[in-house]
Design a protein around this motif. Structure first.
Motif, mmCIF file in Angstrom:
data_model
loop_
_atom_site.group_PDB
_atom_site.id
_atom_site.type_symbol
_atom_site.label_atom_id
_atom_site.label_comp_id
_atom_site.label_asym_id
_atom_site.label_seq_id
_atom_site.Cartn_x
_atom_site.Cartn_y
_atom_site.Cartn_z
ATOM 1 N N ILE A 1 0.857 -1.181 0.000
ATOM 2 C CA ILE A 1 0.000 0.000 0.000
ATOM 3 C C ILE A 1 0.893 1.231 0.000
ATOM 4 O O ILE A 1 1.821 1.340 0.799
ATOM 5 N N ALA A 2 0.631 2.170 -0.905
ATOM 6 C CA ALA A 2 1.359 3.441 -0.905
ATOM 7 C C ALA A 2 1.037 4.158 0.404
ATOM 8 O O ALA A 2 -0.117 4.180 0.831
ATOM 9 N N PRO A 3 2.030 4.734 1.050
ATOM 10 C CA PRO A 3 1.812 5.252 2.408
ATOM 11 C C PRO A 3 0.996 6.526 2.523
ATOM 12 O O PRO A 3 0.523 6.854 3.601
ATOM 13 N N ASP A 4 0.809 7.265 1.447
ATOM 14 C CA ASP A 4 0.250 8.605 1.591
ATOM 15 C C ASP A 4 -1.253 8.730 1.396
ATOM 16 O O ASP A 4 -1.855 9.664 1.887
ATOM 17 N N ILE A 5 -1.876 7.822 0.636
ATOM 18 C CA ILE A 5 -3.246 8.076 0.215
ATOM 19 C C ILE A 5 -4.145 6.868 0.423
ATOM 20 O O ILE A 5 -3.838 5.766 0.000
ATOM 21 N N THR A 6 -5.267 7.087 1.085
ATOM 22 C CA THR A 6 -6.352 6.121 1.202
ATOM 23 C C THR A 6 -7.641 6.906 0.987
ATOM 24 O O THR A 6 -7.833 7.949 1.588
ATOM 25 N N LEU A 7 -8.507 6.411 0.125
ATOM 26 C CA LEU A 7 -9.760 7.106 -0.156
ATOM 27 C C LEU A 7 -10.937 6.225 0.218
ATOM 28 O O LEU A 7 -10.940 5.031 -0.079
ATOM 29 N N GLU A 8 -11.922 6.801 0.863
ATOM 30 C CA GLU A 8 -13.176 6.111 1.124
ATOM 31 C C GLU A 8 -14.240 6.809 0.305
ATOM 32 O O GLU A 8 -14.357 8.032 0.342
ATOM 33 N N SER B 1 -26.426 7.517 -4.573
ATOM 34 C CA SER B 1 -27.411 7.838 -5.599
ATOM 35 C C SER B 1 -28.174 6.603 -6.069
ATOM 36 O O SER B 1 -29.184 6.719 -6.726
ATOM 37 N N LEU B 2 -27.702 5.452 -5.745
ATOM 38 C CA LEU B 2 -28.385 4.221 -6.125
ATOM 39 C C LEU B 2 -29.389 3.833 -5.049
ATOM 40 O O LEU B 2 -29.411 4.406 -3.964
ATOM 41 N N LYS B 3 -30.203 2.851 -5.326
ATOM 42 C CA LYS B 3 -31.198 2.427 -4.327
ATOM 43 C C LYS B 3 -30.519 1.913 -3.069
ATOM 44 O O LYS B 3 -30.998 2.114 -1.963
ATOM 45 N N LYS B 4 -29.404 1.213 -3.231
ATOM 46 C CA LYS B 4 -28.664 0.710 -2.085
ATOM 47 C C LYS B 4 -27.336 1.459 -2.009
ATOM 48 O O LYS B 4 -26.624 1.566 -3.000
ATOM 49 N N GLU B 5 -27.026 1.986 -0.845
ATOM 50 C CA GLU B 5 -25.768 2.711 -0.682
ATOM 51 C C GLU B 5 -24.597 1.761 -0.906
ATOM 52 O O GLU B 5 -24.602 0.622 -0.457
ATOM 53 N N GLN B 6 -23.597 2.225 -1.624
ATOM 54 C CA GLN B 6 -22.393 1.441 -1.864
ATOM 55 C C GLN B 6 -21.195 2.211 -1.320
ATOM 56 O O GLN B 6 -21.070 3.406 -1.553
ATOM 57 N N ASN B 7 -20.334 1.531 -0.600
ATOM 58 C CA ASN B 7 -19.144 2.140 -0.015
ATOM 59 C C ASN B 7 -17.922 1.378 -0.485
ATOM 60 O O ASN B 7 -17.935 0.144 -0.559
ATOM 61 N N TYR B 8 -16.868 2.126 -0.767
ATOM 62 C CA TYR B 8 -15.641 1.526 -1.270
ATOM 63 C C TYR B 8 -14.440 2.102 -0.551
ATOM 64 O O TYR B 8 -14.448 3.256 -0.128
ATOM 65 N N LEU B 9 -13.420 1.298 -0.439
ATOM 66 C CA LEU B 9 -12.131 1.735 0.068
ATOM 67 C C LEU B 9 -11.157 1.612 -1.097
ATOM 68 O O LEU B 9 -11.018 0.531 -1.676
ATOM 69 N N LEU B 10 -10.545 2.721 -1.479
ATOM 70 C CA LEU B 10 -9.581 2.712 -2.576
ATOM 71 C C LEU B 10 -8.188 2.929 -2.004
ATOM 72 O O LEU B 10 -7.970 3.880 -1.240
ATOM 73 N N LEU B 11 -7.267 2.056 -2.360
ATOM 74 C CA LEU B 11 -5.894 2.150 -1.890
ATOM 75 C C LEU B 11 -4.967 2.259 -3.083
ATOM 76 O O LEU B 11 -5.083 1.502 -4.041
ATOM 77 N N GLN B 12 -4.031 3.191 -2.999
ATOM 78 C CA GLN B 12 -3.012 3.238 -4.028
ATOM 79 C C GLN B 12 -1.967 2.188 -3.676
ATOM 80 O O GLN B 12 -1.551 2.070 -2.522
ATOM 81 N N ILE B 13 -1.596 1.388 -4.671
ATOM 82 C CA ILE B 13 -0.658 0.300 -4.416
ATOM 83 C C ILE B 13 0.579 0.460 -5.295
ATOM 84 O O ILE B 13 0.537 1.108 -6.340
ATOM 85 N N ARG B 14 1.672 -0.131 -4.824
ATOM 86 C CA ARG B 14 2.934 -0.130 -5.557
ATOM 87 C C ARG B 14 3.483 -1.549 -5.562
ATOM 88 O O ARG B 14 3.348 -2.268 -4.573
ATOM 89 N N PRO B 15 4.121 -1.954 -6.656
ATOM 90 C CA PRO B 15 4.708 -3.292 -6.692
ATOM 91 C C PRO B 15 5.792 -3.456 -5.622
ATOM 92 O O PRO B 15 6.491 -2.498 -5.295
ATOM 93 N N ASP B 16 5.891 -4.678 -5.083
ATOM 94 C CA ASP B 16 6.985 -4.986 -4.159
ATOM 95 C C ASP B 16 8.310 -4.787 -4.868
ATOM 96 O O ASP B 16 8.436 -5.057 -6.059
ATOM 97 N N LYS B 17 9.293 -4.334 -4.122
ATOM 98 C CA LYS B 17 10.651 -4.270 -4.685
ATOM 99 C C LYS B 17 11.288 -5.637 -4.545
ATOM 100 O O LYS B 17 11.241 -6.245 -3.488
ATOM 101 N N VAL B 18 11.828 -6.125 -5.615
ATOM 102 C CA VAL B 18 12.422 -7.465 -5.597
ATOM 103 C C VAL B 18 13.930 -7.390 -5.551
ATOM 104 O O VAL B 18 14.553 -6.504 -5.981
#
Length: 91
Positions: free
Chosen positions: A62-69, A74-91
């Motif tokens: 997970i990128a350390p700086d940004i997390t979005l909820e 607007s839909l009949k059923k409320e939808q909630n999401y968690l968006l995470l910025q990700i970065r590839p592992d360093k090998v």
């Protein structure tokens, strides 16, 4: 760049744009998790699954700086999401 409104509360019908600031969010890879259970226990469970089921096998961090909820009420059923910025592992 993704541009986003940042504020403590936002109502689509009654928004006052002066109450918000515009923030630039850097480009990158993002992953979206469904957050249908928004209770504290549901949020804990989601983070637990991210750290025990997704991250160990994904070759991403997970990128350390940004997390979005995000919520879509607007839909009949409320939808909630968690968006995470990700970065590839360093090998």
């Amino acid at each position: 760049m993704l541009r986003s409104l940042v504020g403590s509360e936002m109502c689509i019908r009654d928004r006052n744009i002066s109450d918000y600031s515009i923030t630039s969010i850097p480009d990158g890879e993002w992953i979206c998790f469904d957050c249908s259970d928004t209770t504290p226990a549901g949020q804990q469970s989601l983070w637990y699954k991210i750290y025990t089921e997704f991250l160990p096998f994904s070759h991403y961090n997970i990128a350390p700086d940004i997390t979005l909820e995000c919520s879509n009420v607007s839909l009949k059923k409320e939808q909630n999401y968690l968006l995470l910025q990700i970065r590839p592992d360093k090998v």
